[in-house]
Enzyme design. Structure first.
Site, mmCIF file in Angstrom:
data_model
loop_
_atom_site.group_PDB
_atom_site.id
_atom_site.type_symbol
_atom_site.label_atom_id
_atom_site.label_comp_id
_atom_site.label_asym_id
_atom_site.label_seq_id
_atom_site.Cartn_x
_atom_site.Cartn_y
_atom_site.Cartn_z
ATOM 1 N N HIS A 122 9.808 14.920 10.051
ATOM 2 C CA HIS A 122 11.027 14.982 9.245
ATOM 3 C C HIS A 122 10.770 14.877 7.751
ATOM 4 O O HIS A 122 11.512 15.463 6.964
ATOM 5 C CB HIS A 122 11.990 13.859 9.650
ATOM 6 C CG HIS A 122 12.623 14.066 10.977
ATOM 7 N ND1 HIS A 122 13.661 13.288 11.415
ATOM 8 C CD2 HIS A 122 12.384 14.952 11.976
ATOM 9 C CE1 HIS A 122 14.031 13.686 12.620
ATOM 10 N NE2 HIS A 122 13.257 14.691 12.983
ATOM 11 N N GLU A 158 0.831 -1.194 0.000
ATOM 12 C CA GLU A 158 0.000 0.000 0.000
ATOM 13 C C GLU A 158 0.875 1.259 0.000
ATOM 14 O O GLU A 158 0.582 2.224 -0.701
ATOM 15 C CB GLU A 158 -0.931 -0.035 1.211
ATOM 16 C CG GLU A 158 -1.936 -1.176 1.174
ATOM 17 C CD GLU A 158 -1.342 -2.570 1.456
ATOM 18 O OE1 GLU A 158 -1.987 -3.556 1.061
ATOM 19 O OE2 GLU A 158 -0.252 -2.680 2.058
#
Length: 171
Positions: free
Chosen positions: A103, A76
């Protein structure tokens, strides 16, 4: 915030749970399917649509993220990452869910419906949705390098230290 969801048969129960959870917590879920259990369905059909929905919303200036779910979350994630401009991260802990946003400014998170208890996966999604991108220069630079490569297919230049190391190993 709008949250696009897509899964396969292995993520169907978690997706149904998340649609309710998201609604209860003030999010606007958009369920791209599947809507019925089919043991041989194909996750790209649904996960690509979820990632496209996120991209379209964001291109239109809407606040939108996505969640894709499968047995492991790996396929996925790969599918969602094929949508131009989308960064999808696989979360297997609260920390990885947080870092995906903080991040990497990931817009989609992938979770494995067969990998963790329902409560843990719900928490991973909650952390992902509530964590902002840090905006730190180093993260912007890295995301920019990936985006540039995605557009141009040109590799970013090696840093000087890596060039020197390569020259020494050639000698």
């Amino acid at each position: 915030m709008r949250v696009h969801l897509g899964s396969d048969h292995a993520g169907l129960d978690l997706k149904a749970h998340l649609v309710s959870w998201l609604t209860e917590h003030g999010y606007e879920p958009v369920d791209h399917g599947p809507h019925v259990y089919d043991a041989v369905d194909d996750y790209p059909v649904f996960c690509l649509r979820a990632a496209e929905g996120v991209r379209e919303d964001r291109d239109g200036g809407l606040d939108s993220l996505g969640v894709v779910i499968g047995g492991s979350g790996n396929g996925e994630q790969i599918a969602a990452n094929k949508v131009e401009g989308i960064r999808c991260a696989l979360a297997w802990s609260e920390e990885t869910a947080s870092l995906a946003r903080e991040h990497n400014d990931a817009q989609v998170v992938s979770v494995g419906g067969r990998m963790h208890p329902l409560e843990d996966m719900t928490r991973f999604v909650e952390v992902f949705l509530s964590t902002p991108f840090s905006g730190d220069e180093r993260h912007l630079r890295r995301i920019g390098q990936v985006g540039d490569y995605e557009r141009t297919r040109e590799l970013p230049p090696l840093p000087e230290s890596a060039q020197q190391s390569a020259q020494q190993s050639d000698a």
